[in-house]
Design a protein around this motif. Structure first.
Motif, short mmCIF file in Angstrom:
data_model
loop_
_atom_site.label_atom_id
_atom_site.label_comp_id
_atom_site.label_asym_id
_atom_site.label_seq_id
_atom_site.Cartn_x
_atom_site.Cartn_y
_atom_site.Cartn_z
N THR A 162 -42.96 -11.07 5.72
CA THR A 162 -43.33 -11.48 7.08
C THR A 162 -42.25 -12.39 7.65
OG1 THR A 162 -44.59 -13.40 6.29
CG2 THR A 162 -45.78 -11.32 6.52
N ILE A 163 -41.05 -11.85 7.79
CA ILE A 163 -39.92 -12.63 8.28
C ILE A 163 -39.33 -12.04 9.55
CG2 ILE A 163 -39.31 -13.53 6.00
CD1 ILE A 163 -37.18 -11.27 5.89
N GLY A 164 -40.01 -11.06 10.15
CA GLY A 164 -39.46 -10.40 11.33
C GLY A 164 -38.55 -9.25 10.93
N ARG A 165 -38.02 -8.57 11.93
CA ARG A 165 -37.27 -7.34 11.68
C ARG A 165 -35.78 -7.55 11.42
NH1 ARG A 165 -34.79 -5.42 16.69
NH2 ARG A 165 -35.25 -6.89 18.37
N GLN A 166 -35.25 -8.69 11.84
CA GLN A 166 -33.79 -8.85 11.80
C GLN A 166 -33.25 -9.19 10.41
OE1 GLN A 166 -31.94 -10.83 15.25
NE2 GLN A 166 -34.00 -11.14 16.05
N ASP A 185 -41.50 -5.96 16.63
CA ASP A 185 -40.79 -4.75 17.06
C ASP A 185 -40.21 -4.04 15.85
OD1 ASP A 185 -41.19 -5.28 19.83
OD2 ASP A 185 -39.53 -6.72 19.77
N PRO A 186 -39.94 -2.74 15.95
CA PRO A 186 -39.32 -2.02 14.83
C PRO A 186 -37.88 -2.45 14.65
CG PRO A 186 -39.50 -0.60 16.75
CD PRO A 186 -40.25 -1.85 17.09
N PRO A 187 -37.33 -2.31 13.44
CA PRO A 187 -35.92 -2.65 13.22
C PRO A 187 -35.02 -1.70 13.98
CG PRO A 187 -36.86 -1.57 11.29
CD PRO A 187 -38.01 -1.84 12.22
N ILE A 222 -45.95 -13.10 -1.23
CA ILE A 222 -45.64 -13.13 0.20
C ILE A 222 -44.28 -13.78 0.39
CG2 ILE A 222 -46.28 -14.11 2.45
CD1 ILE A 222 -49.18 -13.99 1.59
N VAL A 223 -43.49 -13.23 1.30
CA VAL A 223 -42.27 -13.91 1.75
C VAL A 223 -42.45 -14.28 3.20
CG1 VAL A 223 -39.78 -13.75 2.09
CG2 VAL A 223 -40.84 -12.60 0.13
N SER A 224 -42.29 -15.54 3.51
CA SER A 224 -42.55 -16.03 4.86
C SER A 224 -41.53 -17.07 5.28
CB SER A 224 -43.96 -16.66 4.93
OG SER A 224 -44.19 -17.27 6.18
N LYS A 225 -41.24 -17.12 6.56
CA LYS A 225 -40.52 -18.25 7.13
C LYS A 225 -41.51 -19.41 7.29
CE LYS A 225 -37.63 -15.43 10.23
NZ LYS A 225 -37.33 -15.16 11.65
#
Length: 274
Positions: A162-166, A185-187, A222-225
């Motif tokens: 859960t770190i976003g697409r970038q 958004d999709p990568p 889980i991986v999270s910012k």
């Protein structure tokens, strides 16, 4: 000419506030700041997401500035002019700058600090508090995404990313791990992503839904910012309840400037400037 005089006079009276936004806090700040009679709000969105938090009031610009120098130029002679500019057609400078971007938007925050200092524009950062570890949390704190990927080796088989697409590419080489990836958004097309499933969704997420998601996909890590705020904190609570470890990516350094923790604090700062 007589018809334009009221708008020009109003334009000259108002102070211009530039909000660097894209977050829910920034959108709320734009609405509340627009209610101050002496303030004209300009919101700037980076344009990296297809469905950003767009303010419902004021002027909105989308796109980058071209680094600190470009932002400084914008502060001195703003290109946004909803009233048509000065009577002689010139644009007006920005009077106040508030950075309400995401805590991980390190580059724009650094550029804003440099540009504001160069232009002598009062500058504030709205920084939501980071999450803090509490009893029951099983956090593995890491400095960046490459370190997060290494932390998964020998630990995980099914990961909720859960770190976003970038930043997905940092995990693309971990072929022995299955990833559930959630992003707004999709990568980008042809960008490397890890093996697994992509979910497109925007918070806030409920605790019940997050708990069910972890159970349904048999997530073991889980991986999270460490984004802070309440919109995505439910996954951290669910992980705590289920005993699931969280690889927590820490925030990048931010400029040493005046800061507030919420929209109310930003409004109080703005009123004080007036």
């Amino acid at each position: 000419m007589t018809i334009l005089l009221p708008a020009i006079r109003d334009n000259l009276v108002k102070k211009r506030l530039l909000i660097l936004g894209g977050t829910g806090d920034a959108a709320e700040l734009a609405v509340r700041a627009s209610q101050i009679a002496d303030i004209e709000v300009v919101s700037s969105l980076a344009g990296r997401t297809q469905q950003p938090f767009t303010p419902k009031t004021g002027t909105v610009r989308i796109g980058g500035f071209g680094g600190a120098a470009g932002l400084a130029a914008f502060l001195l002679v703003s290109a946004a002019r909803p009233y048509g500019g000065y009577a002689n057609g010139e644009d007006r400078p920005i009077d106040f700058l508030i950075d309400a971007t995401h805590p991980f938007a390190a580059q724009i925050s650094a550029n804003a600090a440099v540009a504001a200092a160069e232009c002598n524009v009062p500058f504030l950062m709205l920084v939501r508090p980071a999450w803090e570890r509490v009893e029951g949390d099983r956090w593995i704190e890491v400095a960046g995404y490459s370190e997060a990927a290494r932390a998964l080796l020998g630990l995980s088989q099914r990961v909720f990313l859960t770190i976003g697409r970038q930043e997905l590419a940092a995990f693309a080489g971990l072929d022995a791990i299955w990833f559930l990836m959630r992003a707004i958004d999709p990568p980008a097309l042809n960008s490397p992503i890890p093996n697994g499933k992509l979910l497109l969704a925007r918070g806030p997420f409920s605790l019940e839904d997050e708990r069910q998601l972890l159970l349904e996909y048999q997530i073991d890590t889980i991986v999270s910012k460490n984004s802070g705020g309440g919109a995505t904190y439910a996954k951290i609570v669910a992980a705590r309840e289920l005993g699931i470890p969280v690889v927590m990516v820490q925030r990048p350094p931010i400029p040493d400037v005046e800061q507030v923790a919420d929209v109310a604090g930003a409004i109080a700062w703005l009123v004080k400037q007036l």
